[in-house]
Design a protein around this motif. Structure first.
Motif, PDB file in Angstrom:
ATOM      1  N   ILE A  27      64.548  39.974  61.305  1.00  0.00           N
ATOM      2  CA  ILE A  27      65.380  39.240  62.258  1.00  0.00           C
ATOM      3  C   ILE A  27      66.729  38.904  61.635  1.00  0.00           C
ATOM      4  N   PRO A  28      67.763  38.812  62.462  1.00  0.00           N
ATOM      5  CA  PRO A  28      69.085  38.444  61.955  1.00  0.00           C
ATOM      6  C   PRO A  28      69.229  36.928  61.842  1.00  0.00           C
ATOM      7  N   GLU A  29      70.245  36.498  61.155  1.00  0.00           N
ATOM      8  CA  GLU A  29      70.484  35.081  60.949  1.00  0.00           C
ATOM      9  C   GLU A  29      71.139  34.450  62.173  1.00  0.00           C
ATOM     10  N   GLY A  30      70.885  33.137  62.342  1.00  0.00           N
ATOM     11  CA  GLY A  30      71.574  32.375  63.374  1.00  0.00           C
ATOM     12  C   GLY A  30      71.103  32.660  64.784  1.00  0.00           C
ATOM     13  N   LYS A  31      69.829  33.009  64.943  1.00  0.00           N
ATOM     14  CA  LYS A  31      69.272  33.293  66.264  1.00  0.00           C
ATOM     15  C   LYS A  31      68.153  32.306  66.594  1.00  0.00           C
ATOM     16  N   LEU A  32      67.997  32.056  67.883  1.00  0.00           N
ATOM     17  CA  LEU A  32      66.891  31.266  68.416  1.00  0.00           C
ATOM     18  C   LEU A  32      65.926  32.256  69.058  1.00  0.00           C
ATOM     19  N   ILE A  33      64.739  32.398  68.476  1.00  0.00           N
ATOM     20  CA  ILE A  33      63.836  33.499  68.808  1.00  0.00           C
ATOM     21  C   ILE A  33      62.534  32.964  69.374  1.00  0.00           C
ATOM     22  N   GLY A  34      62.167  33.410  70.568  1.00  0.00           N
ATOM     23  CA  GLY A  34      60.911  33.026  71.187  1.00  0.00           C
ATOM     24  C   GLY A  34      59.826  34.038  70.878  1.00  0.00           C
ATOM     25  N   ILE A  35      58.662  33.551  70.437  1.00  0.00           N
ATOM     26  CA  ILE A  35      57.492  34.411  70.218  1.00  0.00           C
ATOM     27  C   ILE A  35      56.595  34.257  71.440  1.00  0.00           C
ATOM     28  N   ILE A  36      56.460  35.338  72.196  1.00  0.00           N
ATOM     29  CA  ILE A  36      55.831  35.296  73.520  1.00  0.00           C
ATOM     30  C   ILE A  36      54.617  36.219  73.549  1.00  0.00           C
ATOM     31  N   GLU A 201      64.537  33.113  79.250  1.00  0.00           N
ATOM     32  CA  GLU A 201      65.917  33.614  79.297  1.00  0.00           C
ATOM     33  C   GLU A 201      66.940  32.503  79.076  1.00  0.00           C
ATOM     34  N   GLU A 202      66.596  31.296  79.495  1.00  0.00           N
ATOM     35  CA  GLU A 202      67.498  30.161  79.308  1.00  0.00           C
ATOM     36  C   GLU A 202      67.521  29.690  77.860  1.00  0.00           C
ATOM     37  N   TYR A 203      66.385  29.756  77.176  1.00  0.00           N
ATOM     38  CA  TYR A 203      66.254  29.128  75.864  1.00  0.00           C
ATOM     39  C   TYR A 203      66.582  30.045  74.686  1.00  0.00           C
ATOM     40  N   PHE A 204      66.277  31.340  74.775  1.00  0.00           N
ATOM     41  CA  PHE A 204      66.244  32.162  73.569  1.00  0.00           C
ATOM     42  C   PHE A 204      67.263  33.304  73.570  1.00  0.00           C
ATOM     43  N   ASP A 205      67.839  33.554  72.377  1.00  0.00           N
ATOM     44  CA  ASP A 205      68.737  34.699  72.171  1.00  0.00           C
ATOM     45  C   ASP A 205      67.944  35.987  72.002  1.00  0.00           C
ATOM     46  N   TRP A 206      66.852  35.854  71.263  1.00  0.00           N
ATOM     47  CA  TRP A 206      65.977  36.986  70.979  1.00  0.00           C
ATOM     48  C   TRP A 206      64.568  36.643  71.436  1.00  0.00           C
ATOM     49  N   VAL A 207      63.780  37.695  71.682  1.00  0.00           N
ATOM     50  CA  VAL A 207      62.381  37.524  72.074  1.00  0.00           C
ATOM     51  C   VAL A 207      61.521  38.493  71.276  1.00  0.00           C
ATOM     52  N   MET A 208      60.364  37.979  70.819  1.00  0.00           N
ATOM     53  CA  MET A 208      59.328  38.826  70.240  1.00  0.00           C
ATOM     54  C   MET A 208      58.152  38.834  71.203  1.00  0.00           C
ATOM     55  N   LEU A 209      57.741  40.001  71.641  1.00  0.00           N
ATOM     56  CA  LEU A 209      56.572  40.151  72.496  1.00  0.00           C
ATOM     57  C   LEU A 209      55.406  40.611  71.627  1.00  0.00           C
ATOM     58  N   LEU A 210      54.334  39.815  71.639  1.00  0.00           N
ATOM     59  CA  LEU A 210      53.219  40.030  70.719  1.00  0.00           C
ATOM     60  C   LEU A 210      51.906  39.975  71.468  1.00  0.00           C
ATOM     61  N   ASN A 211      51.056  40.940  71.221  1.00  0.00           N
ATOM     62  CA  ASN A 211      49.677  40.879  71.691  1.00  0.00           C
ATOM     63  C   ASN A 211      48.812  41.668  70.715  1.00  0.00           C
ATOM     64  N   GLU A 212      48.445  40.996  69.640  1.00  0.00           N
ATOM     65  CA  GLU A 212      47.690  41.570  68.529  1.00  0.00           C
ATOM     66  C   GLU A 212      48.561  42.523  67.708  1.00  0.00           C
ATOM     67  N   LYS A 213      49.354  43.319  68.373  1.00  0.00           N
ATOM     68  CA  LYS A 213      50.363  44.140  67.711  1.00  0.00           C
ATOM     69  C   LYS A 213      51.739  43.736  68.252  1.00  0.00           C
TER      70      LYS A 213
END
Length: 251
Positions: A27-36, A201-213
């Motif tokens: 991940i890059p620096e200075g981002k707000l990232i949601g793990i979804i 979409e309102e909260y995060f600059d980046w998103v990680m989509l996770l489901n076991e992988k």
């Protein structure tokens, strides 16, 4: 410039049941990232594996190019509220000052400087008047603010927050997201386990989509799509739009 967080081939299992499979990302620096991801997808497990709180079957973690054990002072962590013993006999100020212990070492007691930093952190989360209150006497939202203040007092560069919005009122949620944006604006990086798709979409600059992988990670506008959400959650997914609000329904 080394990335704030680089994860390579992390796998985790509970009682031989795979929970995470070969997860790699940077991940890059200075981002707000949601793990979804859906319940049981391994979101909290990923954070705990990165922080060495649970064993990994395999995988490496680097914080700014170095192993986590060498970079602990650079990392702040806010666990799920229900995982904390709130009956422990201590007050709010003492909990927040715990965020300074990593800088002090085991044998040096916090002094005036640490108390001032802790009070400043409490003020930022609107809890300075509760400094002497026992944590067991605080509401769920107030307890969450105290743990955010502890992370702030740590003055980290990389933050992990495990469902900080769960069980809090609207005012506390607004205060938390304001604080997260302040951290981001200071160039810090924040990863947040999050379950409310309607606010992604309102909260995060980046998103990680996770489901076991790992399904996908990247800028929200590229990753938070119907197709990738369907792949992550399975079943049908409908996104209902109007001019004022967006609701996400999974079935």
């Amino acid at each position: 410039m080394n990335a704030p967080l680089s994860v390579k081939n992390i796998s985790v299992a509970y009682q031989k049941k795979p929970v995470l499979r070969d997860v790699s990302f940077q991940i890059p620096e200075g981002k707000l990232i949601g793990i979804i991801g859906p319940n049981g997808a391994g979101k909290s497990t990923l954070i705990k594996a990165i922080l060495g709180l649970i064993p990994k079957l395999a995988g490496d973690v680097n914080i700014y190019g170095q192993p986590y054990k060498q970079q602990r002072k650079m990392v702040g962590y806010v666990p799920q509220r229900e995982s904390v013993d709130w009956d422990f006999p201590t007050n709010a100020l003492d909990v927040v000052m715990m965020g300074r212990y990593g800088h002090l070492g085991w044998f040096k007691r916090p002094g005036k400087k640490e108390k001032e930093m802790a009070m400043n952190a409490l003020e930022k989360v609107g809890m300075e008047s509760y400094a002497d209150r026992q944590i067991s006497q605080l509401s769920g939202g107030q307890q969450q603010r105290i743990f955010l203040a502890r992370a702030l007092a740590q003055d980290a560069r990389l933050y992990f927050m495990d469902e900080p919005f769960v069980g809090v009122d609207a005012a506390t949620e607004k205060a938390i997201i304001s604080l997260l944006n302040e951290l981001k604006n200071q160039g810090k990086t924040v990863l947040v386990v999050h379950h409310d798709l309607a606010t992604v979409e309102e909260y995060f600059d980046w998103v990680m989509l996770l489901n076991e992988k790992l399904i996908e990670i990247g800028p929200t506008e590229d990753v938070f799509t119907k197709e990738l959400l369907k792949e992550t959650y399975g079943g049908k997914l409908a996104i209902l739009d109007d001019k004022k609000e967006q609701s996400v329904i999974l079935s």
